[in-house]
Design a protein around this motif. Sequence first.
Motif, short mmCIF file in Angstrom:
data_model
loop_
_atom_site.label_atom_id
_atom_site.label_comp_id
_atom_site.label_asym_id
_atom_site.label_seq_id
_atom_site.Cartn_x
_atom_site.Cartn_y
_atom_site.Cartn_z
N ALA A 1 0.82 -1.22 0.00
CA ALA A 1 0.00 0.00 0.00
C ALA A 1 0.85 1.26 0.00
O ALA A 1 0.46 2.26 -0.60
N ILE A 2 1.99 1.22 0.66
CA ILE A 2 2.81 2.44 0.73
C ILE A 2 3.69 2.62 -0.49
O ILE A 2 3.98 3.75 -0.89
N ILE A 3 4.12 1.51 -1.14
CA ILE A 3 5.03 1.68 -2.28
C ILE A 3 4.32 1.86 -3.61
O ILE A 3 4.85 2.53 -4.49
N VAL A 4 3.12 1.29 -3.78
CA VAL A 4 2.43 1.41 -5.07
C VAL A 4 2.14 2.88 -5.42
O VAL A 4 2.45 3.31 -6.53
N PRO A 5 1.56 3.68 -4.51
CA PRO A 5 1.36 5.09 -4.88
C PRO A 5 2.66 5.82 -5.19
O PRO A 5 2.71 6.67 -6.08
N MET A 6 3.75 5.47 -4.47
CA MET A 6 5.03 6.12 -4.73
C MET A 6 5.55 5.78 -6.12
O MET A 6 6.04 6.66 -6.84
N ILE A 7 5.43 4.52 -6.50
CA ILE A 7 5.92 4.10 -7.81
C ILE A 7 5.11 4.76 -8.92
O ILE A 7 5.67 5.33 -9.87
N VAL A 8 3.78 4.71 -8.80
CA VAL A 8 2.91 5.31 -9.82
C VAL A 8 3.14 6.82 -9.90
O VAL A 8 3.28 7.38 -10.99
N ALA A 9 3.19 7.47 -8.73
CA ALA A 9 3.40 8.93 -8.71
C ALA A 9 4.76 9.30 -9.28
O ALA A 9 4.89 10.29 -10.01
N MET A 10 5.77 8.50 -8.97
CA MET A 10 7.11 8.79 -9.47
C MET A 10 7.16 8.71 -10.99
O MET A 10 7.69 9.61 -11.65
N ILE A 11 6.57 7.67 -11.55
CA ILE A 11 6.56 7.52 -13.00
C ILE A 11 5.78 8.66 -13.65
O ILE A 11 6.23 9.29 -14.60
N ALA A 12 4.59 8.95 -13.08
CA ALA A 12 3.75 10.02 -13.65
C ALA A 12 4.41 11.39 -13.51
O ALA A 12 4.46 12.17 -14.47
N MET A 13 4.94 11.68 -12.32
CA MET A 13 5.53 13.00 -12.07
C MET A 13 6.80 13.21 -12.90
O MET A 13 7.02 14.30 -13.42
N LEU A 14 7.62 12.17 -13.01
CA LEU A 14 8.82 12.32 -13.83
C LEU A 14 8.47 12.57 -15.28
O LEU A 14 9.13 13.36 -15.97
N GLY A 15 7.41 11.90 -15.74
CA GLY A 15 6.95 12.14 -17.11
C GLY A 15 6.47 13.57 -17.30
O GLY A 15 6.83 14.24 -18.27
N ILE A 16 5.69 14.07 -16.33
CA ILE A 16 5.17 15.44 -16.41
C ILE A 16 6.30 16.45 -16.30
O ILE A 16 6.39 17.40 -17.08
N PHE A 17 7.18 16.24 -15.32
CA PHE A 17 8.28 17.18 -15.12
C PHE A 17 9.22 17.24 -16.32
O PHE A 17 9.69 18.31 -16.70
N SER A 18 9.53 16.08 -16.89
CA SER A 18 10.44 16.11 -18.03
C SER A 18 9.79 16.75 -19.25
O SER A 18 10.47 17.40 -20.04
#
Length: 194
Positions: free
Chosen positions: A86-103
Amino acid sequence: MKTRGVSGQLFWAFFRVGIFGFGGGPAMIPLVRAEVVTRHQWLTDEEFADVLAIGNTLPGPIATKMPGYIGYRVGGITGCVAAVIAIIVPMIVAMIAMLGIFSRYRDVAWIRGMGQAVVPVVMVMMAQLTWDFFDKSQASLGWLVSAVMAIIAAGLIYWLGVHPGWVVGAILVAALLRPSGTKPTGSKKPEGPA
């Protein structure tokens, strides 16, 4: 069935932490405390402080160590797995999404400001947690001892560069080796004739 219900509660509690825990592991600690101590009362403040202290002495990220231990304590192996997932799934999804948006949109001002705007909120949460721990420390050790220990720990960590795990570990070892001057409460014999 009871284990499944507890695992579900653990999953949603740590899923909320995973979603709202901006700023990484240390920023998640107040959110974990809010779920574990305040909302569900799985641990007391003292137990939470112990888990946090021991977690900081062990290698690896605190964001997975605490949910793993708390999940195991509350719901066994399935609770541990549920809490960590539960704690790592949101981090993984958010990291992938945010890195895509930021880049893609890194030159847009509001995207740059988004990360900066979270910092003051995390700062307030950490200050609240620090005050809560200091308040509990002074209740058991007194203001003077708590302040002296905080100053010494700050000096070792920030000025001398000692890793916090070594400081916490040294305190734990000192507490274990310290002779106890009082007997446990349960060992008192009743007074009067035998």
